[in-house]
Write a protein that holds these residues in place. Structure first.
Motif, PDB file in Angstrom:
ATOM      1  N   THR A  41       8.872  10.941  -3.169  1.00  0.00           N
ATOM      2  CA  THR A  41       9.946  10.106  -2.645  1.00  0.00           C
ATOM      3  C   THR A  41       9.619   9.669  -1.222  1.00  0.00           C
ATOM      4  O   THR A  41       8.739  10.236  -0.570  1.00  0.00           O
ATOM      5  N   THR A  42      10.371   8.679  -0.744  1.00  0.00           N
ATOM      6  CA  THR A  42      10.200   8.280   0.653  1.00  0.00           C
ATOM      7  C   THR A  42      10.582   9.433   1.578  1.00  0.00           C
ATOM      8  O   THR A  42       9.987   9.588   2.644  1.00  0.00           O
ATOM      9  N   HIS A  43      11.528  10.249   1.152  1.00  0.00           N
ATOM     10  CA  HIS A  43      11.901  11.404   1.974  1.00  0.00           C
ATOM     11  C   HIS A  43      10.724  12.377   2.109  1.00  0.00           C
ATOM     12  O   HIS A  43      10.415  12.851   3.213  1.00  0.00           O
ATOM     13  N   ALA A  44      10.065  12.664   0.993  1.00  0.00           N
ATOM     14  CA  ALA A  44       8.910  13.564   1.039  1.00  0.00           C
ATOM     15  C   ALA A  44       7.794  12.971   1.899  1.00  0.00           C
ATOM     16  O   ALA A  44       7.154  13.683   2.677  1.00  0.00           O
ATOM     17  N   LEU A  45       7.572  11.673   1.771  1.00  0.00           N
ATOM     18  CA  LEU A  45       6.554  11.025   2.598  1.00  0.00           C
ATOM     19  C   LEU A  45       6.935  11.098   4.067  1.00  0.00           C
ATOM     20  O   LEU A  45       6.090  11.372   4.924  1.00  0.00           O
ATOM     21  N   TRP A  48      13.515   4.430   7.740  1.00  0.00           N
ATOM     22  CA  TRP A  48      12.538   3.471   8.264  1.00  0.00           C
ATOM     23  C   TRP A  48      11.521   3.125   7.177  1.00  0.00           C
ATOM     24  O   TRP A  48      11.159   1.952   7.007  1.00  0.00           O
ATOM     25  N   LEU A  49      11.067   4.128   6.434  1.00  0.00           N
ATOM     26  CA  LEU A  49      10.128   3.864   5.340  1.00  0.00           C
ATOM     27  C   LEU A  49      10.758   2.965   4.280  1.00  0.00           C
ATOM     28  O   LEU A  49      10.108   2.045   3.764  1.00  0.00           O
ATOM     29  N   ARG A  50      12.023   3.207   3.960  1.00  0.00           N
ATOM     30  CA  ARG A  50      12.705   2.348   2.981  1.00  0.00           C
ATOM     31  C   ARG A  50      12.810   0.917   3.515  1.00  0.00           C
ATOM     32  O   ARG A  50      12.630  -0.038   2.761  1.00  0.00           O
ATOM     33  N   HIS A  51      13.067   0.765   4.802  1.00  0.00           N
ATOM     34  CA  HIS A  51      13.106  -0.575   5.404  1.00  0.00           C
ATOM     35  C   HIS A  51      11.738  -1.251   5.308  1.00  0.00           C
ATOM     36  O   HIS A  51      11.656  -2.458   5.033  1.00  0.00           O
ATOM     37  N   ALA A  56       0.829  -1.202   0.000  1.00  0.00           N
ATOM     38  CA  ALA A  56       0.000   0.000   0.000  1.00  0.00           C
ATOM     39  C   ALA A  56       0.866   1.256   0.000  1.00  0.00           C
ATOM     40  O   ALA A  56       0.575   2.219  -0.712  1.00  0.00           O
ATOM     41  N   VAL A  57       1.945   1.249   0.772  1.00  0.00           N
ATOM     42  CA  VAL A  57       2.858   2.403   0.796  1.00  0.00           C
ATOM     43  C   VAL A  57       3.534   2.551  -0.565  1.00  0.00           C
ATOM     44  O   VAL A  57       3.628   3.652  -1.109  1.00  0.00           O
ATOM     45  N   ARG A  58       3.983   1.444  -1.135  1.00  0.00           N
ATOM     46  CA  ARG A  58       4.616   1.486  -2.454  1.00  0.00           C
ATOM     47  C   ARG A  58       3.639   2.028  -3.505  1.00  0.00           C
ATOM     48  O   ARG A  58       3.988   2.886  -4.321  1.00  0.00           O
ATOM     49  N   ALA A  75      -1.216   9.555   9.001  1.00  0.00           N
ATOM     50  CA  ALA A  75      -1.181  10.996   8.708  1.00  0.00           C
ATOM     51  C   ALA A  75      -0.460  11.259   7.391  1.00  0.00           C
ATOM     52  O   ALA A  75      -0.927  12.051   6.563  1.00  0.00           O
ATOM     53  N   GLY A  76       0.660  10.593   7.182  1.00  0.00           N
ATOM     54  CA  GLY A  76       1.428  10.802   5.952  1.00  0.00           C
ATOM     55  C   GLY A  76       0.709  10.325   4.710  1.00  0.00           C
ATOM     56  O   GLY A  76       0.812  10.934   3.645  1.00  0.00           O
ATOM     57  N   LEU A  77      -0.029   9.223   4.835  1.00  0.00           N
ATOM     58  CA  LEU A  77      -0.741   8.653   3.690  1.00  0.00           C
ATOM     59  C   LEU A  77      -2.105   9.303   3.473  1.00  0.00           C
ATOM     60  O   LEU A  77      -2.744   9.072   2.448  1.00  0.00           O
ATOM     61  N   GLY A  78      -2.570  10.054   4.473  1.00  0.00           N
ATOM     62  CA  GLY A  78      -3.872  10.696   4.349  1.00  0.00           C
ATOM     63  C   GLY A  78      -5.036   9.739   4.493  1.00  0.00           C
ATOM     64  O   GLY A  78      -6.076   9.907   3.859  1.00  0.00           O
TER      65      GLY A  78
END
Length: 133
Positions: A26-30, A47-50, A15-17, A70-73
């Motif tokens: 990017t994962t950084h922006a997320l 952590w997100l990349r992991h 789901a995150v991908r 929160a990040g995914l809305g």
């Protein structure tokens, strides 16, 4: 909003991908968006990349669920349902009525997504019938 997944990798990771691909961030922006509204703690890019690489091997602390939601809305329940599918191998169906709190369904991982949906829908219908009889 229901998070998308393709059925070939663990549910939360998928789901995150899918979110990253759909939004083209990017994962950084997320990670900058993933701040727990209760504690102010944030998820790190690493952590997100992991998580995406399958290197997060256990269920999350509560603040991480809230931060990721929160990040995914999406609401935190959606994130927890995806996590349950990923780490304990069950799907948690949505509430089926006012008295319902969800339903855990052990759906075999090898089923294609369309067949998983049939099992999920059938279990949800049965639970609703049991609640209303």
């Amino acid at each position: 909003m229901e998070m998308e997944h393709d059925g070939t990798e663990p549910r939360l990771s998928a789901a995150v991908r899918a979110y990253l691909e759909r939004t083209r961030i990017t994962t950084h922006a997320l990670s900058q968006r993933c701040i727990d509204p209760e504690t102010g703690e944030g998820l790190r890019d690493q952590w997100l990349r992991h998580l995406l690489q399958g290197r997060v091997t256990r269920s999350l602390e509560q603040w991480r669920y809230r931060a990721l939601a929160a990040g995914l809305g999406v609401d935190v329940i959606t994130v927890k349902r995806l996590a349950a599918a990923q780490w304990i191998g069950v799907d948690v169906l949505p509430d089926t009525g006012a008295d319902s709190v969800g339903l855990l369904v052990d759906i075999p991982a090898g089923l294609p997504p369309a067949d998983r949906q049939v099992v999920s829908d059938t279990a949800s219908t049965l639970a609703h019938r049991l609640l209303t009889r």
